[in-house]
Design a protein around this motif. Structure first.
Motif, mmCIF file in Angstrom:
data_model
loop_
_atom_site.group_PDB
_atom_site.id
_atom_site.type_symbol
_atom_site.label_atom_id
_atom_site.label_comp_id
_atom_site.label_asym_id
_atom_site.label_seq_id
_atom_site.Cartn_x
_atom_site.Cartn_y
_atom_site.Cartn_z
ATOM 1 N N MET A 79 57.422 67.801 150.540
ATOM 2 C CA MET A 79 58.867 67.996 150.706
ATOM 3 C C MET A 79 59.401 67.004 151.736
ATOM 4 O O MET A 79 58.787 66.786 152.768
ATOM 5 N N ALA A 80 60.537 66.501 151.430
ATOM 6 C CA ALA A 80 61.195 65.642 152.403
ATOM 7 C C ALA A 80 61.839 66.517 153.479
ATOM 8 O O ALA A 80 62.079 67.699 153.260
ATOM 9 N N GLY A 81 62.077 65.931 154.622
ATOM 10 C CA GLY A 81 62.768 66.667 155.679
ATOM 11 C C GLY A 81 61.795 67.391 156.574
ATOM 12 O O GLY A 81 60.605 67.504 156.279
ATOM 13 N N GLY A 82 62.302 67.876 157.676
ATOM 14 C CA GLY A 82 61.419 68.417 158.693
ATOM 15 C C GLY A 82 61.195 69.910 158.642
ATOM 16 O O GLY A 82 60.402 70.444 159.411
ATOM 17 N N ILE A 83 61.896 70.621 157.732
ATOM 18 C CA ILE A 83 61.789 72.071 157.777
ATOM 19 C C ILE A 83 60.642 72.527 156.893
ATOM 20 O O ILE A 83 60.734 72.547 155.692
ATOM 21 N N THR A 84 59.540 72.850 157.526
ATOM 22 C CA THR A 84 58.399 73.333 156.742
ATOM 23 C C THR A 84 57.878 74.611 157.389
ATOM 24 O O THR A 84 58.011 74.829 158.591
ATOM 25 N N PHE A 85 57.301 75.422 156.565
ATOM 26 C CA PHE A 85 56.744 76.676 157.057
ATOM 27 C C PHE A 85 55.322 76.837 156.545
ATOM 28 O O PHE A 85 54.948 76.263 155.537
ATOM 29 N N THR A 86 54.552 77.627 157.280
ATOM 30 C CA THR A 86 53.160 77.847 156.901
ATOM 31 C C THR A 86 52.880 79.339 156.828
ATOM 32 O O THR A 86 53.725 80.169 157.138
ATOM 33 N N THR A 87 51.654 79.655 156.442
ATOM 34 C CA THR A 87 51.226 81.049 156.353
ATOM 35 C C THR A 87 51.499 81.791 157.656
ATOM 36 O O THR A 87 51.912 82.937 157.654
ATOM 37 N N VAL A 88 51.261 81.092 158.761
ATOM 38 C CA VAL A 88 51.428 81.743 160.060
ATOM 39 C C VAL A 88 52.874 82.212 160.214
ATOM 40 O O VAL A 88 53.142 83.344 160.613
ATOM 41 N N ASP A 89 53.809 81.333 159.830
ATOM 42 C CA ASP A 89 55.220 81.720 159.914
ATOM 43 C C ASP A 89 55.499 82.902 159.006
ATOM 44 O O ASP A 89 56.185 83.850 159.372
ATOM 45 N N SER A 90 54.975 82.838 157.791
ATOM 46 C CA SER A 90 55.262 83.862 156.798
ATOM 47 C C SER A 90 54.754 85.235 157.204
ATOM 48 O O SER A 90 55.327 86.248 156.823
ATOM 49 N N THR A 91 53.656 85.267 157.953
ATOM 50 C CA THR A 91 53.145 86.571 158.358
ATOM 51 C C THR A 91 53.862 87.094 159.601
ATOM 52 O O THR A 91 53.862 88.272 159.877
ATOM 53 N N LYS A 92 54.482 86.171 160.322
ATOM 54 C CA LYS A 92 55.190 86.594 161.530
ATOM 55 C C LYS A 92 56.663 86.863 161.298
ATOM 56 O O LYS A 92 57.305 87.576 162.052
ATOM 57 N N LEU A 93 57.206 86.208 160.269
ATOM 58 C CA LEU A 93 58.654 86.270 160.054
ATOM 59 C C LEU A 93 58.983 86.948 158.736
ATOM 60 O O LEU A 93 58.357 86.664 157.715
ATOM 61 N N ALA A 94 59.976 87.822 158.772
ATOM 62 C CA ALA A 94 60.488 88.374 157.522
ATOM 63 C C ALA A 94 61.130 87.236 156.729
ATOM 64 O O ALA A 94 61.530 86.214 157.302
ATOM 65 N N THR A 95 61.216 87.423 155.432
ATOM 66 C CA THR A 95 61.755 86.360 154.579
ATOM 67 C C THR A 95 63.158 85.949 155.028
ATOM 68 O O THR A 95 63.485 84.760 155.104
ATOM 69 N N ALA A 96 63.968 86.927 155.337
ATOM 70 C CA ALA A 96 65.329 86.598 155.769
ATOM 71 C C ALA A 96 65.334 85.835 157.086
ATOM 72 O O ALA A 96 66.213 85.006 157.333
ATOM 73 N N GLU A 97 64.334 86.095 157.925
ATOM 74 C CA GLU A 97 64.252 85.348 159.184
ATOM 75 C C GLU A 97 63.949 83.876 158.910
ATOM 76 O O GLU A 97 64.454 82.984 159.605
ATOM 77 N N ILE A 98 63.124 83.646 157.916
ATOM 78 C CA ILE A 98 62.839 82.252 157.550
ATOM 79 C C ILE A 98 64.112 81.600 157.018
ATOM 80 O O ILE A 98 64.428 80.456 157.341
ATOM 81 N N PHE A 99 64.862 82.345 156.217
ATOM 82 C CA PHE A 99 66.170 81.836 155.789
ATOM 83 C C PHE A 99 67.011 81.486 157.019
ATOM 84 O O PHE A 99 67.606 80.402 157.101
ATOM 85 N N GLY A 100 67.043 82.408 157.980
ATOM 86 C CA GLY A 100 67.860 82.206 159.182
ATOM 87 C C GLY A 100 67.448 80.960 159.943
ATOM 88 O O GLY A 100 68.301 80.190 160.403
ATOM 89 N N LYS A 101 66.152 80.737 160.081
ATOM 90 C CA LYS A 101 65.677 79.547 160.808
ATOM 91 C C LYS A 101 65.992 78.284 160.007
ATOM 92 O O LYS A 101 66.360 77.250 160.579
#
Lengths: 293, 336
Positions: free
Chosen positions: B1-23
């Motif tokens: 993916m282009a751009g700097g916004i990437t997430f990993t498993t660690v984020d997914s287990t710590k953050l609710a889906t909507a929180e990832i949207f928010g970030k």
């Protein structure tokens, strides 16, 4: 007086020309919303020809004032108006309502240059206007947003959601220059507004929602102009101008007659409408000549 | 993916889906000053707090007025802004539908709707707060792109994709945490292109949203316990649907099970059925989801089990479908 004698005379002529071309367009279209078109004619004339910062040669100018006609069923007067402004070719008015025409009862803002929103589902224009006014402030633009509502339309709850937010965002300093004008012609499809679904005390409702209100004769150009100037000058609250108008104004058989919300002219009615409008315009012009200063 | 916004498993287990949207939206907002966020008294619930904190002047709380929110968003978009309006899916798709239809889709303006608490993910909220018809409703709207991300990582990808393209989007996410489907962002997300999660030739399971994780689990069970090779497609984009992937599944497996946290009328299953029928090749299709009934109150995972859209339910239905042999049907030769 808000208008000079010459301005008053010129605007009377513009309003007369618009009403006349509206009747022609209803006739070409076969039928149309003559009632609510004629009640809005003077409001539209003052906005488009004098008070809105709108250059028909630059209909996409991001700094132009926005005009949201929330009572979107009056395409049959907006199309002639846009034609008079040079944004729609005159011949296209003869295609109004025809299959494949870009012009119909409710105009499409993606097809008509300079039209700021595709309205028709009543009670929507208010929120769109709020969005545009919020965008102005955020983007550091100083354009004004004029919102024209029908009075019957004010039965819609969404009008009051938007009204509440207009006053709220104004208080919070996030919105300015959103001017609401209600075409208070007192008639809707099924009858008088107070019989179908009472709006009174109408002015109090707007005051209760946090608006500064002005009630004015919506067919008296200098008085309507004065109200607009006061609203444009602004204040601590958003303005709502309640324009007392007549549905079907200027034509004997349609004036203040709810049955002329929508209708077709036969040849006799068309001829009467044209004759009545000529007489109506003449009287109004005479008054401007006499009372103008 | 282009751009700097990437997430990993660690984020997914710590953050609710909507929180990832928010970030994600907070980061996108940094690069694109035209992005504004709108919320009907749900800034906390829909996780827009990061954006609100960073850009208070670009955040608009409209109070509990979803219709007004969508109308305002359309007016803003008409003036060059890129509004992200977020609320519960059930209210975005039904309460504010007229505004979504006319102000957003008919005017074809650049409004992004983030529907949260979708499907039965607000389990204990009950049917007033479940969104089980939203996919059916919004996919019928002209000009609307409809995305149902499988997890938080895919939500970030979907939001980025929506921001990069002009036009109306509806992105449907869940309340709370989603099971992790993707351990990193760069798995090749593309709007309108299904992702093959598991290879298979015996049957195809086409899923969206929270059902993708369940479908992958089901495929593993089918493989280990029953020697059935199930293909799993993550059909994250419901509209425009990936016709090629569906037709390939028809040609390769002739048996399809669709799985969605939504009524079986009008949603993913119906979208897939339309492609199958127009393709003209026979295929057995079973649509899993809510079978034309409102859901019960309960935990999301329990409700998924109740509606047979969890791994066990998918396995059970896939096994039933595997037993059907359409070519031995006595009526098969009846066509004239």
């Amino acid at each position: 007086m808000a208008l000079t004698k010459q301005e008053w005379i010129d605007l009377e002529k513009k309003a007369a020309e618009l009403r006349d071309l509206c009747v022609d367009t209803v006739n070409w279209a076969g039928s149309g919303h003559w009632g609510g078109s004629s009640s809005s004619a003077d409001i539209l004339t003052l906005l488009y020809y004098k008070y809105a910062n709108f250059d028909p040669k630059k209909p996409d100018d991001p700094d132009r004032d926005r005009i949201i006609v929330s009572k979107g069923h009056i395409g049959v007067i907006l199309a002639p108006l846009f034609s008079l402004l040079g944004l729609i070719e005159r011949e296209a008015l003869k295609t109004f309502n025809l299959t494949g025409s870009k012009l119909g009862i409710h105009l499409d803002s993606n097809k008509v240059k300079g039209l700021d929103a595709s309205t028709g589902s009543l009670g929507h224009g208010s929120s769109i206007a709020v969005g545009m006014a919020l965008a102005a402030k955020l983007q550091g633009r100083s354009y004004k947003t004029f919102l024209i509502l029908g009075d019957g339309e004010c039965n819609e709850g969404s009008v009051w959601e938007a009204a509440m937010s207009t006053a709220h965002f104004k208080r919070k300093g996030r919105l300015d220059g959103l001017i609401t004008i209600v075409d208070r012609n007192r008639n809707m499809i099924d009858g008088n507004t107070e019989d179908v679904m009472g709006l009174e005390p109408f002015e109090d409702k707007w005051k209760g929602f946090g608006f500064e209100t002005i009630v004015v004769d919506g067919h008296d150009l200098p008085k309507l102009a004065e109200a607009l100037e006061k609203a444009i000058a602004g204040g601590s609250k958003p303005f709502c101008i309640i324009a007392d108008t007549k549905k079907g104004a200027g034509v004997s058989f349609s004036e203040d007659n709810y049955k002329w919300h929508y209708g077709a002219f036969d040849e006799a009615k068309y001829n009467t409408a044209k004759k009545d409008l000529a007489e109506y315009a003449k009287k109004r012009l005479e008054r401007a000549e006499k009372e103008g200063i | 993916m282009a751009g700097g916004i990437t997430f990993t498993t660690v984020d997914s287990t710590k953050l609710a889906t909507a929180e990832i949207f928010g970030k994600t939206i907070a980061e996108l907002g940094e690069k694109d000053p035209s992005i504004v966020c709108l919320s009907p008294d749900l800034a906390g619930s829909t996780k827009m707090v990061d954006f609100l904190t960073k850009y208070p002047e670009r955040f608009f709380n409209v109070g509990i007025a979803e219709q007004n929110m969508i109308g305002i968003a359309s007016g803003m978009a008409k003036c060059g802004l890129t509004p992200f309006a977020s609320c519960f899916s059930v209210f975005a798709s039904l309460r504010a539908l007229d505004q979504v239809h006319t102000d957003v889709c008919y005017q074809n303006v650049n409004v992004k709707i983030i529907g949260t608490h979708s499907g039965t993910s607000f389990g204990q909220g009950g049917s007033t707060h479940h969104a089980i018809e939203d996919i059916a409703v919004v996919r019928a709207l002209v000009n609307m792109t409809v995305i149902v991300p499988a997890d938080g990582v895919e939500t970030a990808n979907a939001v980025k994709a929506a921001a990069a393209v002009k036009g109306p989007f509806y992105i449907r996410i869940n309340r709370g945490f989603d099971n992790v489907v993707y351990n990193k962002s760069d798995y090749g997300f593309k709007v309108g292109k299904a992702v093959e999660m598991v290879e298979g030739t015996d049957i195809t399971i086409i899923a969206c949203g929270s059902c993708v994780y369940q479908a992958v689990q089901a495929a593993n069970i089918l493989n280990f316990d029953h020697k059935i090779k199930a293909r799993v497609l993550n059909m994250h984009t419901i509209k425009p649907i990936d016709k090629d992937a569906v037709l390939k599944a028809v040609a390769d497996t002739r048996k399809i099970v669709t799985v969605e946290d939504h009524t079986v009328i009008g949603g993913l299953g119906s979208a897939v059925a339309e492609v199958i029928v127009e393709g003209g090749k026979s295929c057995i299709l079973r649509k899993l989801g809510l079978q034309d009934k409102f859901s019960a109150i309960g935990l999301h995972e329990d409700l998924m089990a109740m509606h047979e859209i969890d791994a066990q339910g998918i396995v059970k239905n896939a096994l039933e479908v595997m037993k059907i042999d359409a070519e031995k049907d006595e009526d098969w030769g009846d066509e004239v």
